[in-house]
Design a protein around this motif. Sequence first.
Motif, PDB file in Angstrom:
ATOM      1  N   ARG A  37       0.891  -1.363   0.190  1.00  0.00           N
ATOM      2  CA  ARG A  37      -0.296  -0.229   0.009  1.00  0.00           C
ATOM      3  C   ARG A  37       0.957   1.192   0.476  1.00  0.00           C
ATOM      4  NH1 ARG A  37      -5.095   0.491   1.525  1.00  0.00           N
ATOM      5  NH2 ARG A  37      -4.433   2.510   2.803  1.00  0.00           N
ATOM      6  N   ALA A  38       0.421   2.063  -1.072  1.00  0.00           N
ATOM      7  CA  ALA A  38       1.166   2.874  -0.730  1.00  0.00           C
ATOM      8  C   ALA A  38       1.174   4.053   0.147  1.00  0.00           C
ATOM      9  CB  ALA A  38       0.235   4.849  -1.843  1.00  0.00           C
ATOM     10  N   ASP A  39       0.397   4.087   1.790  1.00  0.00           N
ATOM     11  CA  ASP A  39       0.689   4.301   3.026  1.00  0.00           C
ATOM     12  C   ASP A  39       0.729   3.327   4.338  1.00  0.00           C
ATOM     13  OD1 ASP A  39      -1.837   3.127   3.037  1.00  0.00           O
ATOM     14  OD2 ASP A  39      -2.314   4.378   3.818  1.00  0.00           O
ATOM     15  N   ALA A  40       1.638   2.240   3.918  1.00  0.00           N
ATOM     16  CA  ALA A  40       1.900   1.135   4.828  1.00  0.00           C
ATOM     17  C   ALA A  40       3.376   1.309   5.262  1.00  0.00           C
ATOM     18  CB  ALA A  40       3.011   0.240   3.812  1.00  0.00           C
ATOM     19  N   SER A  41       3.342   1.242   6.403  1.00  0.00           N
ATOM     20  CA  SER A  41       4.149   1.381   7.786  1.00  0.00           C
ATOM     21  C   SER A  41       5.945   0.535   6.603  1.00  0.00           C
ATOM     22  CB  SER A  41       4.040   1.123   8.721  1.00  0.00           C
ATOM     23  OG  SER A  41       4.521  -0.790   8.819  1.00  0.00           O
ATOM     24  N   PRO A  42       7.220   0.830   7.023  1.00  0.00           N
ATOM     25  CA  PRO A  42       8.098   0.640   6.455  1.00  0.00           C
ATOM     26  C   PRO A  42       8.133  -0.548   7.536  1.00  0.00           C
ATOM     27  CG  PRO A  42       8.353   2.735   7.900  1.00  0.00           C
ATOM     28  CD  PRO A  42       6.855   2.265   7.581  1.00  0.00           C
ATOM     29  N   MET A 121       2.518  -8.712   2.079  1.00  0.00           N
ATOM     30  CA  MET A 121       0.749  -7.905   2.180  1.00  0.00           C
ATOM     31  C   MET A 121       1.066  -6.741   3.234  1.00  0.00           C
ATOM     32  SD  MET A 121      -2.677  -8.509   0.572  1.00  0.00           S
ATOM     33  CE  MET A 121      -3.427  -7.653  -0.236  1.00  0.00           C
ATOM     34  N   SER A 122       0.569  -5.573   2.830  1.00  0.00           N
ATOM     35  CA  SER A 122       0.229  -4.610   3.638  1.00  0.00           C
ATOM     36  C   SER A 122      -1.380  -4.334   4.036  1.00  0.00           C
ATOM     37  CB  SER A 122       1.085  -3.620   3.666  1.00  0.00           C
ATOM     38  OG  SER A 122       0.748  -2.828   2.499  1.00  0.00           O
ATOM     39  N   THR A 123      -1.441  -3.961   5.331  1.00  0.00           N
ATOM     40  CA  THR A 123      -2.780  -4.014   5.622  1.00  0.00           C
ATOM     41  C   THR A 123      -3.139  -3.253   5.778  1.00  0.00           C
ATOM     42  OG1 THR A 123      -3.294  -5.395   7.106  1.00  0.00           O
ATOM     43  CG2 THR A 123      -3.114  -6.633   5.172  1.00  0.00           C
ATOM     44  N   LYS A 124      -4.256  -2.303   6.079  1.00  0.00           N
ATOM     45  CA  LYS A 124      -4.793  -1.973   7.316  1.00  0.00           C
ATOM     46  C   LYS A 124      -6.413  -2.090   7.492  1.00  0.00           C
ATOM     47  CE  LYS A 124      -8.504   1.853   4.167  1.00  0.00           C
ATOM     48  NZ  LYS A 124      -8.127   2.492   4.146  1.00  0.00           N
ATOM     49  N   ARG A 125      -6.597  -1.760   8.896  1.00  0.00           N
ATOM     50  CA  ARG A 125      -7.563  -2.209   9.522  1.00  0.00           C
ATOM     51  C   ARG A 125      -9.058  -1.515   9.554  1.00  0.00           C
ATOM     52  NH1 ARG A 125      -6.931  -4.617  14.101  1.00  0.00           N
ATOM     53  NH2 ARG A 125      -8.623  -5.065  15.626  1.00  0.00           N
ATOM     54  N   ARG A 126      -9.764  -2.575   9.398  1.00  0.00           N
ATOM     55  CA  ARG A 126     -11.721  -2.160   9.162  1.00  0.00           C
ATOM     56  C   ARG A 126     -12.160  -3.102   9.835  1.00  0.00           C
ATOM     57  NH1 ARG A 126     -11.905  -2.725   2.223  1.00  0.00           N
ATOM     58  NH2 ARG A 126     -10.321  -0.527   2.019  1.00  0.00           N
ATOM     59  N   SER A 127     -13.090  -2.573   9.835  1.00  0.00           N
ATOM     60  CA  SER A 127     -13.950  -3.528  10.796  1.00  0.00           C
ATOM     61  C   SER A 127     -14.479  -3.794   9.738  1.00  0.00           C
ATOM     62  CB  SER A 127     -15.254  -2.360  11.653  1.00  0.00           C
ATOM     63  OG  SER A 127     -16.151  -2.367  10.043  1.00  0.00           O
ATOM     64  N   PRO A 128     -15.455  -5.278  10.593  1.00  0.00           N
ATOM     65  CA  PRO A 128     -15.870  -6.404  10.040  1.00  0.00           C
ATOM     66  C   PRO A 128     -16.536  -6.149   9.230  1.00  0.00           C
ATOM     67  CG  PRO A 128     -15.760  -7.299  11.788  1.00  0.00           C
ATOM     68  CD  PRO A 128     -15.156  -5.675  12.217  1.00  0.00           C
ATOM     69  N   VAL A 129     -17.896  -5.459   8.975  1.00  0.00           N
ATOM     70  CA  VAL A 129     -18.642  -4.993   8.235  1.00  0.00           C
ATOM     71  C   VAL A 129     -18.501  -4.063   7.032  1.00  0.00           C
ATOM     72  CG1 VAL A 129     -20.780  -3.157   8.561  1.00  0.00           C
ATOM     73  CG2 VAL A 129     -20.581  -4.849  10.432  1.00  0.00           C
ATOM     74  N   VAL A 130     -17.721  -3.476   7.359  1.00  0.00           N
ATOM     75  CA  VAL A 130     -17.258  -2.483   6.029  1.00  0.00           C
ATOM     76  C   VAL A 130     -16.009  -3.185   5.153  1.00  0.00           C
ATOM     77  CG1 VAL A 130     -15.301  -0.657   5.604  1.00  0.00           C
ATOM     78  CG2 VAL A 130     -16.712  -0.282   7.036  1.00  0.00           C
ATOM     79  N   LYS A 131     -15.873  -4.415   6.111  1.00  0.00           N
ATOM     80  CA  LYS A 131     -15.127  -5.594   5.248  1.00  0.00           C
ATOM     81  C   LYS A 131     -16.255  -6.595   4.393  1.00  0.00           C
ATOM     82  CE  LYS A 131     -10.430  -6.468   7.509  1.00  0.00           C
ATOM     83  NZ  LYS A 131     -10.226  -7.626   8.122  1.00  0.00           N
ATOM     84  N   LEU A 132     -17.265  -6.979   4.893  1.00  0.00           N
ATOM     85  CA  LEU A 132     -18.577  -7.334   4.389  1.00  0.00           C
ATOM     86  C   LEU A 132     -18.754  -6.579   3.324  1.00  0.00           C
ATOM     87  CD1 LEU A 132     -20.005  -9.875   4.190  1.00  0.00           C
ATOM     88  CD2 LEU A 132     -21.412  -8.609   6.110  1.00  0.00           C
ATOM     89  N   LEU A 133     -19.309  -5.074   3.642  1.00  0.00           N
ATOM     90  CA  LEU A 133     -19.826  -4.548   2.423  1.00  0.00           C
ATOM     91  C   LEU A 133     -18.864  -3.655   1.179  1.00  0.00           C
ATOM     92  CD1 LEU A 133     -21.725  -1.753   5.103  1.00  0.00           C
ATOM     93  CD2 LEU A 133     -22.632  -3.992   3.513  1.00  0.00           C
ATOM     94  N   LEU A 134     -17.084  -3.503   1.580  1.00  0.00           N
ATOM     95  CA  LEU A 134     -16.692  -3.059   0.054  1.00  0.00           C
ATOM     96  C   LEU A 134     -15.806  -4.279   0.179  1.00  0.00           C
ATOM     97  CD1 LEU A 134     -15.537   0.234   2.411  1.00  0.00           C
ATOM     98  CD2 LEU A 134     -17.681  -0.117   0.549  1.00  0.00           C
ATOM     99  N   VAL A 149       0.963 -16.499   3.267  1.00  0.00           N
ATOM    100  CA  VAL A 149       0.177 -15.016   3.342  1.00  0.00           C
ATOM    101  C   VAL A 149       0.921 -14.573   4.105  1.00  0.00           C
ATOM    102  CG1 VAL A 149      -0.731 -13.377   2.298  1.00  0.00           C
ATOM    103  CG2 VAL A 149      -1.061 -14.835   1.355  1.00  0.00           C
ATOM    104  N   LEU A 150       2.033 -13.695   4.945  1.00  0.00           N
ATOM    105  CA  LEU A 150       2.212 -12.735   5.838  1.00  0.00           C
ATOM    106  C   LEU A 150       1.202 -11.050   5.535  1.00  0.00           C
ATOM    107  CD1 LEU A 150       3.497 -12.387   8.434  1.00  0.00           C
ATOM    108  CD2 LEU A 150       5.824 -11.695   6.987  1.00  0.00           C
ATOM    109  N   LEU A 151       0.431 -11.120   6.661  1.00  0.00           N
ATOM    110  CA  LEU A 151       0.384  -9.606   6.252  1.00  0.00           C
ATOM    111  C   LEU A 151       0.650  -8.990   7.406  1.00  0.00           C
ATOM    112  CD1 LEU A 151      -4.190 -10.535   6.260  1.00  0.00           C
ATOM    113  CD2 LEU A 151      -1.960  -9.521   4.274  1.00  0.00           C
ATOM    114  N   VAL A 152       0.645  -7.764   7.456  1.00  0.00           N
ATOM    115  CA  VAL A 152       1.750  -6.414   7.745  1.00  0.00           C
ATOM    116  C   VAL A 152       1.008  -5.341   7.966  1.00  0.00           C
ATOM    117  CG1 VAL A 152       3.642  -5.476   8.284  1.00  0.00           C
ATOM    118  CG2 VAL A 152       4.056  -8.263   7.452  1.00  0.00           C
TER     119      VAL A 152
END
Length: 153
Positions: A37-42, A121-134, A149-152
């Motif tokens: 992700r463009a806004d991922a942590s180092p 893979m870089s991720t960001k935290r989303r609520s389960p409802v937002v993940k379900l909808l989007l 797959v390693l999620l960071v």
Amino acid sequence: MTDLYSTPHPRFPTPNLRVTASPGVDSAAATVVLAMRADASPAVLDHALAAAHREEACLRAVVFGTDTTTAPSVSPLAECTRLGEALAEAGVEFEVQRAGSDPAEQILALAEDHDARLIVMSTKRRSPVVKLLLGSSAQQVILEAECPVLLVK
């Protein structure tokens, strides 16, 4: 007679997604795929580099922006160039691609085409409802990947 109406003719060639690459990346024996992700942590890049060194593999990266309901945003080329410079400085063989219309499919295709040993893979935290909808690119990659797959965050 040529049937111009039933034969598709692309007006513009499909753009190449590869932004930068090291000279020896296409001859690498092993691959680690980085979904950045463009806004991922180092920390995301640190984990990917550690995996590439551990596996003696090249690093193939897809740089993407945030997911939206219509399509993921395409990251600026400057982000891809910056990542390429960091990978060159780290001393690994690499390829950096900008995100296409479906980053999850692009990441999975890279992993499959090059028999990847790992996807970081870089991720960001989303609520389960937002993940379900989007939906989530990370969820699709996790469900369909044939390698670990390693999620960071």
